[in-house]
Design a protein around this motif. Sequence first.
Motif, short mmCIF file in Angstrom:
data_model
loop_
_atom_site.label_atom_id
_atom_site.label_comp_id
_atom_site.label_asym_id
_atom_site.label_seq_id
_atom_site.Cartn_x
_atom_site.Cartn_y
_atom_site.Cartn_z
N GLN A 127 -3.56 4.25 1.26
CA GLN A 127 -4.20 2.95 1.01
C GLN A 127 -3.94 1.99 1.88
O GLN A 127 -3.26 1.97 2.81
N PRO A 154 0.84 -1.26 0.04
CA PRO A 154 0.14 -0.02 0.06
C PRO A 154 0.82 1.26 -0.02
O PRO A 154 1.58 1.28 0.78
N LEU A 186 -5.39 -3.78 -3.34
CA LEU A 186 -5.20 -2.56 -2.57
C LEU A 186 -6.57 -1.99 -2.46
O LEU A 186 -7.54 -2.00 -3.23
N GLY A 222 -8.29 2.21 -1.43
CA GLY A 222 -8.24 3.61 -1.06
C GLY A 222 -7.67 4.37 -2.21
O GLY A 222 -8.16 4.32 -3.16
N GLU A 223 -6.92 5.49 -1.90
CA GLU A 223 -6.54 6.53 -2.98
C GLU A 223 -6.16 6.03 -4.16
O GLU A 223 -5.16 4.98 -4.38
N VAL A 243 -7.27 3.78 -6.46
CA VAL A 243 -7.62 2.51 -6.88
C VAL A 243 -9.11 2.66 -7.46
O VAL A 243 -9.98 3.12 -6.76
#
Length: 345
Positions: free
Chosen positions: A35, A31, A97, A99-100, A102
């Motif tokens: 993430q 990550p 993953l 979060g940001e 993705v």
Amino acid sequence: MNRYWTLSDKPVGAWPDADTFVLREAPIPSPGPGQALTRTIYISLDPYQWGYKRRGAEAPGAPCHARTVSQVVESRIAGLAPGDVVFNTNGWSEYALMGEGVARPAYMIPRKLDPAQGRISLAVGVLGMLGLTAYAGMILLGDPKAGETAVVSAASGGVGQIAGQLARLRGARVVGIAGHADKCRYVTEDLGFDACVSHLSPTFAADLAAACPAGVDVYFENVGGAVFDAVLPLFNRGARMTICGLIAHYGDAPGVDARAALMARGAAIFAERGVSVRDLFVGDYVADHHDAFLAEVAPQVAAGRIRYREDLRQGLENVPAAFAEMLKGANFGKTLVQVSPDPTL
Ligand SMILES: NC(=O)c1ccc[n+]([C@@H]2O[C@H](COP(=O)([O-])OP(=O)(O)OC[C@H]3O[C@@H](n4cnc5c(N)ncnc54)[C@H](OP(=O)(O)O)[C@@H]3O)[C@@H](O)[C@H]2O)c1
């Protein structure tokens, strides 16, 4: 290493077969800032995923899309710690993953789950987008009233079982349509529908008419094809039909517009009887209705007033077969595959 399924490089046919998917391996990703790395526990298999693949909506070589329930392994997201359980979209993959940066559908918003609020697999089922689909299509669009007749196709499946029970809780008389006899028995004996008829019967249309002596006021459409044709003559004046899905057509040739064909077949009766037909896309309801849906449905599930059956398969290697079987009706309940241990059980 991380194992995941992608589409093969063979042309996508009408329905998935042994050549449609390939199992691949790649190093488990790390990550970045914003993430988290998560390990997939449950993969939700849903008919719309076949539409993604036939439309070419998935990047070549990328893991097949799916909503998932996962456990955080490593986190660089504030408020998320290793061991936490989340709803996310890991796809047909052991690890991914979140979060940001993705990619995910905008309305599939990852969130931390509280295992105290129910089994975590329900987050991709009755307490997730599946339940919201049933709620939006039956309650918000269909609006069944006490004493009315509501019909639900694919009645023992993920969405159908919930939609029918919601109508029953509103006091409607509920008639299911399902495949084999075990499913019909489940729908009446376990879910409490008033009747269920099999679309596999040679006398299906007559059976449905007999099960709906007062006509049909609300129809929750999951299937299309011959199932729709049997419901059509039974619509009452002012009936409401929600088009949730048309699974019988998901293998149609590209360019064939099954919805337009259905509307054309229904046009005369829709006009004559003032039947309103509404299309449903669950993504339109997440922002404004998810909380109200959960507040209404979660207590009913907890109290056993809404029952819910999962068709739980095991093992990443079995995902393509489970998916293909679901599209053809060999599932019994909401289809999902467990690919790693559930730490909450
Ligand atoms: N609009 C939305 O936002 C939204 C969201 C979620 C789901 N959906 C739609 O909702 C429908 C149900 O999805 P689900 O996830 O709950 O799947 P499901 O009902 O658990 O599984 C699909 C079922 O469809 C039935 N079926 C398949 N082919 C058929 C055919 N030719 N004729 C009659 N029945 C057939 C089978 O049941 P039987 O054995 O009983 O025939 C099969 O078990 C699908 O059309 C899906 O695309 C729409």
